[in-house]
Scaffold this motif. Structure first.
Motif, PDB file in Angstrom:
ATOM      1  N   LEU A  55       1.094  -1.195   0.054  1.00  0.00           N
ATOM      2  CA  LEU A  55       0.000   0.141  -0.014  1.00  0.00           C
ATOM      3  C   LEU A  55       0.932   1.311  -0.105  1.00  0.00           C
ATOM      4  N   ARG A  95       2.639   2.715  -2.142  1.00  0.00           N
ATOM      5  CA  ARG A  95       2.312   3.425  -3.442  1.00  0.00           C
ATOM      6  C   ARG A  95       1.360   4.767  -3.198  1.00  0.00           C
ATOM      7  N   TRP A  96       0.251   4.473  -2.512  1.00  0.00           N
ATOM      8  CA  TRP A  96      -0.725   5.449  -2.051  1.00  0.00           C
ATOM      9  C   TRP A  96      -0.527   5.992  -0.866  1.00  0.00           C
ATOM     10  N   LEU A 104      -6.468   5.634   2.833  1.00  0.00           N
ATOM     11  CA  LEU A 104      -5.339   4.981   2.171  1.00  0.00           C
ATOM     12  C   LEU A 104      -6.119   4.028   1.103  1.00  0.00           C
ATOM     13  N   TYR A 105      -7.024   3.249   1.522  1.00  0.00           N
ATOM     14  CA  TYR A 105      -7.837   2.348   0.505  1.00  0.00           C
ATOM     15  C   TYR A 105      -8.755   3.123  -0.454  1.00  0.00           C
ATOM     16  N   GLN A 146      -7.934   5.929  -1.696  1.00  0.00           N
ATOM     17  CA  GLN A 146      -7.148   6.407  -2.761  1.00  0.00           C
ATOM     18  C   GLN A 146      -6.274   5.447  -3.551  1.00  0.00           C
ATOM     19  N   LYS A 147      -6.517   4.179  -2.928  1.00  0.00           N
ATOM     20  CA  LYS A 147      -6.017   2.906  -3.743  1.00  0.00           C
ATOM     21  C   LYS A 147      -7.015   2.604  -4.849  1.00  0.00           C
ATOM     22  N   ILE A 148      -8.313   2.677  -4.371  1.00  0.00           N
ATOM     23  CA  ILE A 148      -9.504   2.129  -5.324  1.00  0.00           C
ATOM     24  C   ILE A 148      -9.510   3.285  -6.430  1.00  0.00           C
ATOM     25  N   GLU A 198      -7.324   5.410  -7.631  1.00  0.00           N
ATOM     26  CA  GLU A 198      -6.524   5.139  -8.801  1.00  0.00           C
ATOM     27  C   GLU A 198      -6.601   3.941  -9.477  1.00  0.00           C
ATOM     28  N   GLN A 199      -6.807   2.743  -9.038  1.00  0.00           N
ATOM     29  CA  GLN A 199      -7.311   1.500  -9.778  1.00  0.00           C
ATOM     30  C   GLN A 199      -8.202   1.667 -10.691  1.00  0.00           C
TER      31      GLN A 199
END
Length: 91
Positions: A16, A18-19, A63-64, A66-68, A70-71
């Motif tokens: 994680l 990266r985010w 954090l999650y 941001q991950k979602i 971007e993906q």
């Protein structure tokens, strides 16, 4: 009884990392009363109520999120282009 500054820390999984920069910016915007200190994969929170377990929960949510975000961005862009018929719009 007054609220005294407290602290806590959270270890971020390497997958994680990266985010982490974008999530920390969003978290600081949402919680300006807390000081955020990042050292490698350790995030330290300092300030009033920093020891509250919800602080860690909210940071992990950022954090999650941001991950979602971007993906799924390429998929959302393709969907919008498919519906509107406009590719690469700049405004």
């Amino acid at each position: 009884m007054e609220n005294l500054p407290s602290s806590s820390q959270l270890i971020i999984d390497q997958l994680l990392m990266r985010w982490l920069p974008d999530a920390s910016v969003r978290f600081q915007y949402l919680y300006p009363e807390l000081e955020l200190n990042i050292d490698g994969n350790i995030v330290r929170f300092t300030g009033t109520n920093a020891g509250d377990p919800r602080v860690k929960q909210e940071f992990q949510f950022c954090l999650y999120r941001q991950k979602i975000f971007e993906q799924t961005l390429p998929m959302r862009e393709m969907l919008i282009e498919g519906v509107t018929g406009v590719a690469g719009r700049t405004s």
